[in-house]
Design a protein around this motif. Sequence first.
Motif, PDB file in Angstrom:
ATOM      1  N   GLU A 239       0.905  -1.207   0.015  1.00 21.47           N
ATOM      2  CA  GLU A 239      -0.200  -0.101  -0.012  1.00 21.47           C
ATOM      3  C   GLU A 239       0.965   1.286  -0.087  1.00 21.47           C
TER       4      GLU A 239
ATOM      5  N   ARG B 242      -4.267   1.096  -2.121  1.00 19.36           N
ATOM      6  CA  ARG B 242      -3.496  -0.131  -2.618  1.00 19.36           C
ATOM      7  C   ARG B 242      -2.550   0.348  -3.567  1.00 19.36           C
TER       8      ARG B 242
ATOM      9  N   PRO C 102      -1.908  -9.895  -0.114  1.00 19.84           N
ATOM     10  CA  PRO C 102      -0.829  -8.893  -0.341  1.00 19.84           C
ATOM     11  C   PRO C 102       0.548  -9.389  -0.183  1.00 19.84           C
TER      12      PRO C 102
END
Lengths: 869, 120
Positions: A621, A666, A868
């Motif tokens: 992020e 993101r 992620p």
Amino acid sequence: VPRGAGAPVGPRRGTRAVAAPLPELFDLRVKARSLAYLFAAGALLGILTLLLPHEEGVRDLQLYVLAGIALAIALLVYVQADRIADWQLHLVLAAGTTILSFANYYTGTSTLYPLLYTWTALYAFYFFGLTLALAHVAFIGVSYAVVLAIQDPSSPAIRWLLAVGTPLIAGLLISRMLSRLRAERQAAQDRAQALRRSEARTRLVLDSAPDAFVTLDRDGIIRTWNAAAERLFGWSAAEAVGRPLRALAIPEEFRERHDRRRAELADSPGPVATQSYEVEFARRDGSRFPAEATVSKVDVRGEILIAGFIRDVTDRQRRQEERDALAREQAAREEAERVTEMISGMQLLVDAALYRRRLNEILSDVITRVPGVLNADAGVIYLVEEERLVLRAVSAGVPDADESDPLGFGEGFAGDVAESRQPALTHNPDDEDVRRLGLRDLDVNSMIGVPLLAEGQVTGVLVVCAAPPRRFVADDVTLLRLAADRVALAIDHALVYEREHALAVTLQRSLLPDRIPQAPGLLVAARYKPAAAEEGVGGDWYDVLPVPGGGVGLVMGDVAGKGLAAASMVGRLRSALRAYALEGHAPARVLEQLNRLIWTEADESQMATLLYVVVDPSEGEVRWVNAGHLPPLLVGDNGSPSFLEGGSSVPLGVLPFPDFEEVSARMKPGASVVLYTDGLVERPGKHIDAGMNTLAGAVADAPSDPEQLCDYLLHEMVPREGAPDDVALLTLRSIPMQDRFRFEFAAEPEALASMRSLLRRWLRHVGAADSEIAEMVTACGEAATNVIEHAGGGGEFALAGQAEGRRLWITITDSGVWRPPREGDHGRGLSLMRALMDTVEVQPTPEGTTVRLERTLEGSGVNRNGGPE
Amino acid sequence: VTELVQLEIEDRGEVVVARVAGELDIAGASSTGETIGGSVPTSAHGLVVDFTELEFIDSSGIAMLFGLARRLGSRRQELAVVARGGKAVARVLEIVEFERAAPIHETLDDALAGLSPASS
């Protein structure tokens, strides 16, 4: 006199009819009275003959009666002389002849009464025309013939011939004489008339002349006074003629002069002399007027006349005055224009002084303007450099000035000016000086040099030259001094500015990171492009710093203002931001601290925009706080652009306690983030949104490598000639993880966090579980720590990973010699590695040592390429 | 210069509690140990090192911890460590058998309770 030539000569003066009969010599009154005298004299003579002793046979009574009748007629004619008509005179004369005939009858043949017929005959010849006179003679002849017939005397024919022939001959002679007299008189009258006509014409000419025409005799008495004179002076000709001009039209104070001039003119030798005077005359009403009098002496048959034309020059004077006024106005306007031009030229010099620019620009600007201000042909500027005068700028007219020959103080014209610190003007320029200025082709006839003084110091000399027809005068020196004051100011400003500019540039360059810190898995590139105009060092700045946890902090800021002050503010912000960020403060907190710094410490209302972006690749992020800066541009892994609009607040230094909000988004591997200053997107006359749209459009086709991306964006966004403002550009790309990776780190403790961050990303990428990640990160950390402990604060080590299915190999390679871990506390490192990994191999080589770690992942690998990183 | 470690020391009179968060590696281990060791007065009964918020520890951190244990032991003071089981830190402590030097508890309360009460 040519009758036909007498054209009608105007109604005013009039004239008699052209076909005039011969003039009568006597008028009717004279004729009548003469006839009356003739009758009276005849009667009295008859009575006198009766009173005297006379012959017998005379009938006295009848004769007295006849005499009485004659006297009565004489009296009647005399009294009626003014009213008598011509025919009545003939009747009376015929009556006289009849009375004479009766008298001849009554006196008898012996008397000489027939002589009396001569009276009436001569009267007729004298006063009547020849024809009528002959008619009267014929009547005399008839009536005497009747008398002779009745008396019947001896030799009647002789008596008749003598009585009638005598008055006939005498009458013819008289008639001829009178005829000539009439002709002469006619000629005289014709001449007089011609003269009058000529005079009338002259008079007409004179009267119609616009100028007054006046003639004076030598005593100043007016003889001629034309219509223009009447109009001009207000006196009619009747009033003026015969009076002295001096009393009529000469103002009192000029009368003596008038007398003197008149006498001089009259006494001047020669027949004609003409003089012109500018004089002042008085009108009848006392008003005065300027006049031009052209007077001539005219000698008319011995009589000296002074004829003069007098022209009222009031109009001419007024026109002259108007012309003079116009000329003065013209001159004044030209002067005003010249002054305006000069002042605007001066203003240009002032502008040059106030507009901070490079010295060379100012010099070339000034030297093109100074000759214009002074209307000079050429000009040069010397500047003092190391105690000598160096030719630094030349005007257009100086093609081959000698720039290689600096002048000492006191050397040459410019050197003298510099030494004396006084302006100099010469009209005999030295050949050597002219040669130095490269003005051999110019016929320099005057040269001015003025010192350029800044705070009492001679900083240079300004020299201007003039060639004919221009020639400098003392006023030009004053003017050039004024110009020089401004030039000196401009040069001084430029020198100060250049020093300051150089300082600011140096300072700013030193504030920008000279090396972008490398973060594993992230590629960062930066560009700084100064403005084209180089008007001042801008307050744009950027920084890249590692943040705790393996992320990278990107800073892009713009301090309001330019130059040294802005540069020093950038320095303070940069230090403070690094300090706060590295303490581990959250981005919003960092900006609060910076705001407090500016708010409380800045001496004046400083303001700065600042964008602080933290990219944490292991979290996948991007987080940011924006204090009034342009939003960062996020370029997705598929190239789609989006501005990170959120998290915006006021610039630093605006509010004491602004709310800074941290926002996150993101950021996939392969995505890029672009930070920039307004110089990249702001263009004069265009809305900034247009520039931002252009930027968003440009990144779509841009290369993904940050270095190439920077170059591409600068090429696309910044005009070839340079941007109007400084441009700072910072790009970061999160590199997508592969099954293999290799990254190099500095062999220092600070690199360990980055290494772990990168390693976590990779392990997550290859599908390791959280616990596996933690264990492997710890094992690798041990290996790296061992390298760092023995590297002694230098060198690098490489971390490489390779995944084949569930098997992972990780190698840590250094360039030094592997030292076995010491016993005791530090010995735990190797045991940890062995505990956490499947195999641990240490391979010492001459070039360095490689620690090879191997482990097979458990689980199904569902995490791979998902979630992620 | 990276400040990966956040240290919070609480003096509870009898016991000093040191909360260590972040990542403890060679860059911050020794200074962290010095700070914690210096914060424990001789009068204190013991020290609790709370690793609940610690994300990472390596051998440097372990060495620091063993150092603290020795130092406290020489002063007859007790040491307890809080580390949540299953996390990386607990795993490392387990591998190096830190239990032999000092007790490891799941929670701070357990650790405080586990310390031999001197007066209370």
